[in-house]
Write a protein that holds these residues in place. Structure first.
Motif, PDB file in Angstrom:
ATOM      1  N   SER A  60      46.005  45.045  34.296  1.00  0.00           N
ATOM      2  CA  SER A  60      46.840  44.559  33.188  1.00  0.00           C
ATOM      3  C   SER A  60      47.896  43.560  33.676  1.00  0.00           C
ATOM      4  CB  SER A  60      47.520  45.733  32.474  1.00  0.00           C
ATOM      5  OG  SER A  60      48.324  46.439  33.393  1.00  0.00           O
ATOM      6  N   LEU A  61      48.147  43.575  34.982  1.00  0.00           N
ATOM      7  CA  LEU A  61      49.137  42.650  35.538  1.00  0.00           C
ATOM      8  C   LEU A  61      48.743  41.193  35.301  1.00  0.00           C
ATOM      9  CD1 LEU A  61      51.663  42.159  37.293  1.00  0.00           C
ATOM     10  CD2 LEU A  61      50.197  42.350  39.301  1.00  0.00           C
ATOM     11  N   LEU A  62      47.468  40.883  35.494  1.00  0.00           N
ATOM     12  CA  LEU A  62      47.031  39.498  35.337  1.00  0.00           C
ATOM     13  C   LEU A  62      46.293  39.277  34.015  1.00  0.00           C
ATOM     14  CD1 LEU A  62      45.994  38.619  38.992  1.00  0.00           C
ATOM     15  CD2 LEU A  62      48.076  37.995  37.763  1.00  0.00           C
ATOM     16  N   ALA A  63      46.193  40.355  33.202  1.00  0.00           N
ATOM     17  CA  ALA A  63      45.591  40.188  31.872  1.00  0.00           C
ATOM     18  C   ALA A  63      46.676  39.716  30.912  1.00  0.00           C
ATOM     19  CB  ALA A  63      45.013  41.519  31.410  1.00  0.00           C
ATOM     20  N   GLY A  64      46.270  39.234  29.763  1.00  0.00           N
ATOM     21  CA  GLY A  64      47.249  38.794  28.758  1.00  0.00           C
ATOM     22  C   GLY A  64      48.017  37.577  29.224  1.00  0.00           C
ATOM     23  N   ASP A  93      46.591  32.541  38.222  1.00  0.00           N
ATOM     24  CA  ASP A  93      46.608  33.514  39.318  1.00  0.00           C
ATOM     25  C   ASP A  93      45.379  34.423  39.364  1.00  0.00           C
ATOM     26  OD1 ASP A  93      48.760  33.190  41.015  1.00  0.00           O
ATOM     27  OD2 ASP A  93      50.156  34.238  39.688  1.00  0.00           O
ATOM     28  N   SER A  94      44.936  34.703  40.590  1.00  0.00           N
ATOM     29  CA  SER A  94      44.036  35.820  40.855  1.00  0.00           C
ATOM     30  C   SER A  94      44.862  36.785  41.703  1.00  0.00           C
ATOM     31  CB  SER A  94      42.808  35.349  41.641  1.00  0.00           C
ATOM     32  OG  SER A  94      43.211  34.899  42.927  1.00  0.00           O
ATOM     33  N   VAL A  95      44.360  37.996  41.920  1.00  0.00           N
ATOM     34  CA  VAL A  95      45.081  38.948  42.761  1.00  0.00           C
ATOM     35  C   VAL A  95      45.389  38.306  44.121  1.00  0.00           C
ATOM     36  CG1 VAL A  95      44.762  41.069  44.104  1.00  0.00           C
ATOM     37  CG2 VAL A  95      44.303  41.055  41.638  1.00  0.00           C
TER      38      VAL A  95
END
Ligand code: ZN
Length: 444
Positions: free
Chosen positions: A115-119, A87-89
């Protein structure tokens, strides 16, 4: 039109996380009797007992709003998604039906939102949009690596564009109940009951280790389960442990629960205190001594240099040999160096073998229960003296039959924690009873 329909469909389909409503009935029954010790380790939150509500009652929000005939009422659409590794934003927002460059730009720029798409992927995201598909709120919750806390990200429009906040809170442990009747298989029933996959696997695993049930569950049999979930704001973020289960087979009830002595590895026990792990095999001989254990490099006849694949019990000729577990006799007769030999197949690709018998008391195809007489000790085949050569096989390969010589008294709960166990067992009985009531209520 399609762009408008997508969010509508998602409203009607509902979000499975929100379908799990709380029923207070069971909680009332369980408010007492949990010790601080068991509360900390097993039933941390028995006072708020969420129960899977089987009756779905989803009000079609959009329809009722439209039927008011009042076009001024603002419509809000809810949609949930799970983040993907790729995913990207932009891909995430598009999948959720949000077409807003302001929101996209904010999510890309904002440190907290990143942080939503990190980790790791797999984060649960809920969004609210208006009829123009502008973002009204984004909420995401995900567990921390420690399994104790979760992060909550909230993005909302403010006076000067979007704002975000990222908070950490402790996960809430919660106990859930479920119940199912078998139509075709345990797996299918678990699916119908919407049991989390992890719990369904644990249920099947526990069932396979019970010695007092025969074969699998068949149509008409049923089971109830008590399991743990980790929740954030009432939202299930992950599944914990199977805490207890009840299987009703041919009208007979079998109940088990998870119990962990302080500082020990936990295990599943019958409610009267028999450990399932140690109980699968019972000793094939009474009062016998192991003369050569599994893996020992001794074999008086073969003089093998390789490890011993079984356990030898020294015992006088004629001593009764009893089946170590319930199953079906798949070999009964002479087998080369094994002499008079019996092989019993148990559920889940397990088997036990008995060699050098002086007499055999069972025939091929016969069903035997744990403790049933198979034959008597002898020295047929290649044996120097009367002894039972016993093998425990899993998927055809010999395994160490750990604890086979332990007597039943050693397999039960130590006196020091007996009180805790008894209290917990009583609570578990009530929870399984509540699950059963719940199933009856939803059937009526
Ligand atoms: Zn042997």
């Amino acid at each position: 039109m399609k762009r408008l329909l997508n969010p509508l469909v998602s409203v009607l389909q509902g979000n499975p996380h929100y379908r799990q409503l709380t029923v207070a009935l069971a909680a009332l029954m369980l408010a007492s009797g949990v010790t601080a010790y068991s509360a900390a380790t097993l039933l941390p939150d028995a006072t708020t007992l969420p129960v899977r509500q089987l009756i779905e009652d989803v009000t079609p929000l959009a329809t009722s709003t439209l039927s008011d005939g009042d076009p001024v009422v603002p419509m809000t659409f809810y949609r949930s998604e799970i983040t993907r590794r790729s995913d990207s934003v932009n891909t995430l927002l598009r999948r959720m039906g949000v077409y807003s460059s302001a929101a996209a730009n904010f999510l890309i720029r904002d440190t907290a939102s990143r942080s939503l798409l990190a980790g790791s992927a797999g984060k649960f995201v809920l969004i609210e949009t208006d009829a123009q598909q502008q973002l009204q709120r984004l909420t995401a919750r995900w567990p921390s690596d420690d399994g104790v806390q979760f992060s909550r990200l909230v993005v909302e429009p403010g006076a000067k564009g979007y704002t975000s906040r990222l908070e950490m809170e402790p996960l809430e442990r919660s106990v859930r109940l479920a119940s199912a009747t078998i139509q075709s298989s345990l797996n299918a029933a678990a699916k119908d009951a919407e049991l989390p996959k992890l719990i369904a696997t644990q249920v099947a695993n526990v069932f396979s280790r019970m010695t007092d049930v025969r074969d699998g569950l068949s149509a008409g049999d049923s089971f109830r389960v008590v399991y743990e979930t980790l929740e954030a704001d009432g939202e299930v973020l992950s599944t914990g442990k199977l805490l207890g289960a009840e299987f009703v087979q041919n009208g007979r009830q079998h109940q088990v629960m998870w119990f962990q002595e302080p500082g020990q590895k936990g295990s599943y026990y019958t409610l009267d205190g028999q450990n399932l792990d140690r109980n699968f095999l019972s000793p094939p001989l009474e009062n016998s001594k192991v003369s050569s254990g599994f893996g020992m490099r001794v074999h008086p006849v073969f003089g093998e240099s390789k490890a011993h694949q079984g356990t030898d019990f020294a015992s006088p000729a004629g001593t009764p040999i009893r089946s170590a577990a319930g199953g079906i006799v798949t070999f009964s007769g002479w087998k080369r160096g094994y002499g008079k030999f019996v092989l019993v197949k148990h559920p889940n690709q397990k088997a036990t073998a008995y060699a050098h018998l002086s007499s055999i008391q069972v025939r091929k195809g016969q069903r035997v229960a744990q403790g049933d007489l198979l034959g008597t000790v002898g020295k047929t085949g290649t044996a120097t003296g009367p002894n039972l050569h016993f093998e425990y096989l899993v998927k055809g390969r010999p395994q160490d039959p750990v604890d086979i010589t332990r007597q039943p008294t050693e397999q039960s709960i130590p006196p020091t924690v007996r009180g805790d166990f008894t209290r917990l067992a009583e609570t578990m009985r009530q929870q399984l009873g509540a699950a059963s009531l719940m199933a009856q209520a939803s059937a009526e």
